[in-house]
Write an enzyme that holds these catalytic residues in place. Structure first.
Site, PDB file in Angstrom:
ATOM      1  CE  LYS A 188       5.884 -60.833   8.490  1.00 20.01           C
ATOM      2  NZ  LYS A 188       5.591 -59.616   7.751  1.00 20.01           N
ATOM      3  CG  HIS A 315       1.302 -59.275   1.098  1.00 22.37           C
ATOM      4  ND1 HIS A 315      -0.050 -59.295   1.341  1.00 22.37           N
ATOM      5  CD2 HIS A 315       1.889 -59.150   2.312  1.00 22.37           C
ATOM      6  CE1 HIS A 315      -0.265 -59.172   2.643  1.00 22.37           C
ATOM      7  NE2 HIS A 315       0.891 -59.081   3.247  1.00 22.37           N
TER       8      HIS A 315
HETATM    9  O1  GKR Z   1       0.780 -63.213   8.823  1.00 25.30           O
HETATM   10  O2  GKR Z   1       1.616 -62.192  10.528  1.00 25.30           O
HETATM   11  C1  GKR Z   1       1.438 -62.321   9.322  1.00 25.30           C
HETATM   12  C2  GKR Z   1       2.094 -61.313   8.415  1.00 25.30           C
HETATM   13  O3  GKR Z   1       2.828 -60.403   9.181  1.00 25.30           O
HETATM   14  C3  GKR Z   1       1.082 -60.583   7.573  1.00 25.30           C
HETATM   15  O4  GKR Z   1       0.069 -60.014   8.379  1.00 25.30           O
HETATM   16  C4  GKR Z   1       1.708 -59.498   6.709  1.00 25.30           C
HETATM   17  O5  GKR Z   1       0.702 -58.750   6.094  1.00 25.30           O
HETATM   18  O6  GKR Z   1       2.805 -61.285   5.496  1.00 25.30           O
HETATM   19  C5  GKR Z   1       2.557 -59.977   5.576  1.00 25.30           C
HETATM   20  C6  GKR Z   1       3.718 -59.103   5.198  1.00 25.30           C
HETATM   21  O7  GKR Z   1       4.492 -59.488   4.342  1.00 25.30           O
HETATM   22  O8  GKR Z   1       3.840 -58.001   5.718  1.00 25.30           O
HETATM   23 MG    MG Z   2       5.555 -57.618   4.220  1.00 23.83          MG
END
Ligand code: GKR
Ligand code: MG
Length: 418
Positions: A188, A315
């Site tokens: 991420k 996702h």
């Molecule tokens: O859990 O912080 C998180 C992710 O950033 C999530 O909110 C996203 O929606 O995992 C997700 C993504 O692939 O963008």
């Molecule tokens: Mg994403």
């Protein structure tokens, strides 16, 4: 099999301080657990977001489904559409634009999953069989790495430790791979300036040369930055996820970078598919039954993707075992879902509303639960504890940005940022 009762229970579970483009995860993640009970005494389970506005809609719609047969999902969808109407407020985390259709699909999803659970239990077959039958016995998931703080500022350090530079990101990958056996890695991004995230991907590539890698900065880069990063990362990424906002920006980037682009942000409902396909904006769609309208409608989206040559991944948002079971049944029955799926399971660190035993990771993959329906059972004691946590935690909707601003008042979640 007539629906006699529906119980809707919000729950909260501990969540580490995971960093993303919107800010940082709060100490508690919220979910809503749906139990559908039939006249024959069968119970089906569904799981969805826990944000208050969404919870209210789920509760309101539950009343409208009493008396329907569990097979009548078209009528359920129509009734939910009439209630949700033009609500377009339900955003959650970084899951792209809110639209009317997406709002309806999100509310419908947990009821549809619960009805499939009941239908599987009644027929004595797993949900996978109701989706066309399994084409894989176990579903591979990826190690989902996050930059993170050592612990929440008001709490103790957690067992995962801090991950704020390349070497600690590599350590986090090793920890998750050791514990779960993952064979793909997703980082991420969108947290630090792009060059720092490029360095992290290079370090991961060096440490795990055979392991496919992905980077997801959640649309924090301009088109120009995305093209530069994509070109610099040639040979290291399996796909680049949502580098820049919007279908037209993604199309510009896609034409200039060597790897496919993936999304869970610019294509999140049917109306986004024609322009994204026509402009070749994406190569990979991340399916998510929580906002694509449950398992059957997600399977239809998968067929459309096959027709138009789009590959599929999956996702995730912070979730519990009912969602993991549903994701696993869907992925096991979707032939063209060939990339390892995302899951937040490791971050939930053992807390769950489902009884232990049915879900496990073997070499990074979850074997399709063996029992009928979803193959998982509710742990009522755990549900009660987690509902109490919900009542006490003081959070009613996910808000990564305000939480971050408590500690970094100048933080802005604007996109693109770099
Ligand atoms: O859990 O912080 C998180 C992710 O950033 C999530 O909110 C996203 O929606 O995992 C997700 C993504 O692939 O963008
Ligand atoms: Mg994403």
């Amino acid at each position: 099999m007539i629906i006699r009762q529906i119980h809707v229970t919000p729950v909260a579970f501990r969540d580490p301080p995971l960093l993303n483009a919107a800010g940082v995860h709060e100490p508690w993640a919220l979910r809503t657990i749906v139990e559908v009970v039939t006249d024959e005494g069968l119970t089906g389970l569904g799981e969805t977001y826990g944000d208050l506005g969404h919870l209210g809609k789920v509760r309101e719609c539950a009343q409208a489904l009493i008396g329907l047969d569990v097979h009548a999902t078209n009528t359920m969808y129509a009734r939910i559409s009439a209630i949700v109407g033009h609500t377009v407020t339900d955003l959650h985390g970084l899951t792209g634009a809110a639209t009317k259709e997406k709002s309806i699909d999100r509310v419908f999803s947990p009821f549809e999953v619960a009805c499939l659970d009941i239908r599987g239990k009644a027929a004595g077959v797993p949900v996978t069989d109701l989706l066309g039958g399994r084409i894989r016995d176990a579903v591979p998931y990826s190690a989902y790495l996050f930059y993170k703080w050592a612990g929440h500022p008001d709490g103790e350090p957690d067992r995962f430790g801090a991950a704020l530079d390349e070497s600690s990101v590599v350590e986090q990958a090793a920890l998750l791979i050791n514990e779960y056996g993952f064979e793909s890695i997703k980082l991420k991004g969108g947290v630090f300036p792009p060059d720092q995230e490029i360095a992290a991907i290079r370090a991961l590539h060096e440490a795990f040369p055979e392991t496919p890698l992905r980077l997801d900065p959640n649309a924090t880069w301009t088109v120009e930055t995305s093209i530069r990063v994509g070109q610099e990362l040639e040979g290291t990424l399996q796909y680049l996820e949502d580098p820049t906002p919007g279908i037209s920006g993604m199309a510009e980037v896609a034409a200039a970078v060597p790897m496919p682009l993936a999304t869970n942000m610019c294509v999140v409902t049917h109306e986004h598919l024609p322009p994204a396909i026509a402009s070749r904006a994406i190569g990979v769609l991340l399916l998510d039954h929580h906002y694509w309208g449950g398992l059957v409608r997600s399977a239809h989206v998968a067929t459309l993707c096959d027709t138009f040559g789009l590959a599929l991944s999956m996702h995730s948002n912070s979730h519990l075992g009912i969602s993991l079971a549903a994701m696993t049944h869907l992925a096991a029955a979707t032939p063209n879902l060939t990339f390892a799926c995302d899951t937040h399971t490791p971050w939930q660190d053992g807390q769950d509303v489902v009884a232990p035993g049915a879900l496990r990771f073997v070499n990074g993959a979850v074997p399709v639960p063996a029992g009928p329906g979803l193959g998982v059972e509710l742990d009522r004691d755990a549900l009660a504890v987690m509902n109490e946590q919900y009542e006490k935690c003081g959070i009613s909707a996910r808000d990564d940005t305000s939480y971050m601003q408590r500690f970094e008042p100048t933080f802005s979640a604007r996109r693109p940022r770099w």
